[in-house]
Motif scaffolding. Structure first.
Motif, mmCIF file in Angstrom:
data_model
loop_
_atom_site.group_PDB
_atom_site.id
_atom_site.type_symbol
_atom_site.label_atom_id
_atom_site.label_comp_id
_atom_site.label_asym_id
_atom_site.label_seq_id
_atom_site.Cartn_x
_atom_site.Cartn_y
_atom_site.Cartn_z
ATOM 1 N N ASN A 26 0.646 -1.299 0.093
ATOM 2 C CA ASN A 26 -0.573 0.293 0.278
ATOM 3 C C ASN A 26 0.840 1.195 -0.361
ATOM 4 N N GLN A 27 1.850 0.761 -0.673
ATOM 5 C CA GLN A 27 2.994 2.510 -1.013
ATOM 6 C C GLN A 27 3.718 2.705 0.432
ATOM 7 N N VAL A 28 3.841 1.992 1.374
ATOM 8 C CA VAL A 28 4.493 1.837 2.041
ATOM 9 C C VAL A 28 5.749 0.514 2.176
ATOM 10 N N TRP A 29 6.378 1.355 2.643
ATOM 11 C CA TRP A 29 7.783 0.656 2.589
ATOM 12 C C TRP A 29 8.507 0.405 4.511
ATOM 13 N N SER A 30 8.196 -0.380 4.988
ATOM 14 C CA SER A 30 8.065 -1.609 6.009
ATOM 15 C C SER A 30 9.959 -2.413 5.522
ATOM 16 N N PRO A 31 10.218 -2.747 6.867
ATOM 17 C CA PRO A 31 10.589 -3.568 7.684
ATOM 18 C C PRO A 31 10.591 -5.473 7.022
ATOM 19 N N ARG A 32 11.044 -5.995 5.726
ATOM 20 C CA ARG A 32 10.671 -7.484 5.612
ATOM 21 C C ARG A 32 11.067 -8.296 7.116
ATOM 22 N N ILE A 33 9.998 -9.100 7.126
ATOM 23 C CA ILE A 33 10.302 -9.882 8.241
ATOM 24 C C ILE A 33 10.837 -10.922 8.195
ATOM 25 N N HIS A 34 11.356 -10.915 9.822
ATOM 26 C CA HIS A 34 12.223 -11.906 9.726
ATOM 27 C C HIS A 34 13.645 -11.536 9.388
ATOM 28 N N THR A 35 14.091 -10.563 8.613
ATOM 29 C CA THR A 35 14.988 -10.543 7.988
ATOM 30 C C THR A 35 15.915 -9.478 9.151
ATOM 31 N N HIS A 36 17.503 -10.532 8.660
ATOM 32 C CA HIS A 36 18.450 -10.238 8.832
ATOM 33 C C HIS A 36 19.165 -7.863 9.107
ATOM 34 N N THR A 37 19.553 -7.854 9.696
ATOM 35 C CA THR A 37 20.451 -6.150 9.499
ATOM 36 C C THR A 37 21.155 -5.958 9.323
ATOM 37 N N TYR A 38 21.895 -5.379 9.291
ATOM 38 C CA TYR A 38 23.145 -5.351 9.184
ATOM 39 C C TYR A 38 23.463 -3.964 9.156
ATOM 40 N N GLN A 53 32.195 -3.782 3.289
ATOM 41 C CA GLN A 53 31.358 -5.300 3.259
ATOM 42 C C GLN A 53 30.799 -6.013 2.634
ATOM 43 N N PHE A 54 31.405 -7.085 2.221
ATOM 44 C CA PHE A 54 30.163 -7.579 0.661
ATOM 45 C C PHE A 54 30.307 -9.086 1.756
ATOM 46 N N TYR A 55 28.549 -9.681 0.665
ATOM 47 C CA TYR A 55 28.182 -10.302 1.541
ATOM 48 C C TYR A 55 27.569 -11.186 0.423
ATOM 49 N N ARG A 56 27.128 -12.607 0.318
ATOM 50 C CA ARG A 56 26.565 -12.981 -1.636
ATOM 51 C C ARG A 56 26.126 -14.090 -0.446
ATOM 52 N N GLY A 57 24.696 -14.653 -1.756
ATOM 53 C CA GLY A 57 24.122 -15.495 -1.406
ATOM 54 C C GLY A 57 22.941 -16.071 -1.913
ATOM 55 N N TYR A 58 22.350 -17.126 -2.782
ATOM 56 C CA TYR A 58 21.035 -17.405 -3.487
ATOM 57 C C TYR A 58 20.283 -17.185 -3.052
ATOM 58 N N GLN A 59 19.682 -16.920 -1.386
ATOM 59 C CA GLN A 59 18.702 -16.383 -0.956
ATOM 60 C C GLN A 59 18.799 -14.609 0.222
ATOM 61 N N ILE A 60 17.841 -14.380 0.651
ATOM 62 C CA ILE A 60 18.264 -13.468 1.676
ATOM 63 C C ILE A 60 18.551 -13.348 2.477
ATOM 64 N N ASP A 61 17.816 -14.792 3.126
ATOM 65 C CA ASP A 61 17.994 -15.088 4.906
ATOM 66 C C ASP A 61 19.302 -15.771 4.828
ATOM 67 N N THR A 62 19.687 -16.152 4.192
ATOM 68 C CA THR A 62 21.532 -17.357 3.741
ATOM 69 C C THR A 62 23.032 -15.997 3.529
ATOM 70 N N LEU A 63 22.360 -14.705 3.457
ATOM 71 C CA LEU A 63 24.274 -14.672 3.031
ATOM 72 C C LEU A 63 24.546 -14.575 3.887
ATOM 73 N N CYS A 64 26.130 -14.604 3.444
ATOM 74 C CA CYS A 64 27.530 -14.969 4.056
ATOM 75 C C CYS A 64 28.333 -14.037 3.579
ATOM 76 N N HIS A 65 29.180 -13.108 4.787
ATOM 77 C CA HIS A 65 30.388 -12.370 3.986
ATOM 78 C C HIS A 65 31.613 -13.160 3.589
ATOM 79 N N PHE A 66 31.602 -11.976 2.444
ATOM 80 C CA PHE A 66 32.987 -12.773 1.873
ATOM 81 C C PHE A 66 34.113 -12.020 1.367
ATOM 82 N N SER A 67 33.976 -10.473 1.305
ATOM 83 C CA SER A 67 35.239 -10.170 1.152
ATOM 84 C C SER A 67 34.883 -8.929 1.747
ATOM 85 N N SER A 68 35.981 -8.234 2.128
ATOM 86 C CA SER A 68 36.151 -7.116 2.400
ATOM 87 C C SER A 68 37.064 -5.592 1.752
ATOM 88 N N GLY A 69 37.192 -4.968 1.730
ATOM 89 C CA GLY A 69 37.469 -3.741 0.995
ATOM 90 C C GLY A 69 38.564 -2.844 1.958
#
Length: 313
Positions: free
Chosen positions: A76-88, A125-141
């Motif tokens: 409904n035109q309002v952006w809310s935090p994705r449910i049960h999703t890790h924040t960084y 910092q960089f994270y990668r994964g095939y799903q939003i809920d399973t991202l893993c850190h893999f590289s740092s600048g």
């Protein structure tokens, strides 16, 4: 192929060109909920992942630079935090897709050992994964380098945009290199990327914020160009250019949006009033595009503009 010399224009000259060609725009402010009284700005463009439309945004108290990156979904035109999703605990998120894998980046601030409220450095910092809920850190600048961006090139290799400062980069230049795969993404890759020549005049700076693979195999770069005025206020503008990844030949830079495109509103500080930060661009396929930006380090907007990459294809 020899590289053509491009005359480097400063912000004033780029603005004169920009204002000389008025264009039709449509502006929309993004509305957020679920984050208390915190600001949401420096958003990515919306992207489809796991069957839903998502954006990443920087969430922060007005008087602080200690931020979190949230995944948001819209209803409904309002952006809310994705449910049960890790924040960084990061600033200024970015995303791309490489070989079907979601790549998310952001800037981690480093504080003084004896003063946790004092920011002394930062690391991308960089994270990668095939799903939003399973991202893993893999590289740092490397330390103090922001605006590192990745893109899958034609043929499957990975283009890497960097932003060296200091001895190599002054107030901030754009570097570029190519690696064979994400497994080669390491600190040496970032440090040794070739700096693009004649990109910014010495007293100004900029960086890449998002990269687009164009139909001809070249890369369209969405970024920012910035300068100080005589009293120390910052001025940030959205810009684009394209680059041939094989030769590093590039087109002249052009501004595509300024703070004056958006309504007056709050800012984080007076010196950041004339700041927009390019977050991402969606090409509509009809000669138009939607640019997502952070405005005055306090708000998030989208603006529909002519597709700035069409001329490069």
């Amino acid at each position: 192929m020899t590289r053509k010399s491009i005359k480097t224009e400063n912000c004033k000259q780029l603005l004169e060109t920009f204002y000389a060609s008025p264009r039709e725009t449509k502006v929309q402010k993004l509305v957020f909920s679920g984050v208390g009284n915190r600001d949401v700005y420096n958003i990515t463009a919306p992207f489809q992942y796991d069957g839903e439309e998502v954006i990443l945004g920087r969430v922060e108290e007005r008087d602080s630079e200690f931020s979190q990156v949230f995944f948001f979904t819209c209803k409904n035109q309002v952006w809310s935090p994705r449910i049960h999703t890790h924040t960084y605990n990061l600033q200024d998120p970015c995303m791309t897709i490489i070989k079907g894998e979601l790549i998310v980046g952001g800037v981690e601030v480093i504080t003084a050992v004896d003063n946790p409220s004092k920011i002394v450095s930062w690391v991308t910092q960089f994270y990668r994964g095939y799903q939003i809920d399973t991202l893993c850190h893999f590289s740092s600048g490397p330390g103090t380098m922001k605006d590192i961006r990745l893109i899958e090139l034609k043929g499957g290799r990975v283009g890497v945009f960097t932003r060296p400062q200091g001895e190599r980069g002054g107030r901030g230049q754009i570097g570029f290199t190519i690696i064979n795969s994400l497994e080669e993404l390491n600190e040496q890759t970032f440090i040794h990327a070739e700096i693009l020549k004649e990109q910014f005049v010495s007293e100004e700076w900029g960086g890449a914020n998002e990269a687009h693979l164009l139909g001809n195999g070249h890369v369209g770069v969405l970024g920012h160009v910035a300068c100080f005025d005589t009293v120390g206020n910052k001025h940030y503008y959205s810009m684009v250019f394209s680059i041939n990844p094989e030769t590093c030949e590039k087109t002249p830079m052009k501004i595509i949006a300024t703070r004056s495109d958006f309504p007056r509103g709050p800012g984080k500080r007076p010196d950041l009033e004339d700041v927009i930060f390019s977050g991402g661009l969606i090409r509509s396929g009809n000669g138009r595009a939607v640019l997502s930006v952070g405005v005055s380090d306090a708000e998030a907007y989208q603006i529909e503009i002519p597709d700035p990459f069409m001329e490069y294809e």
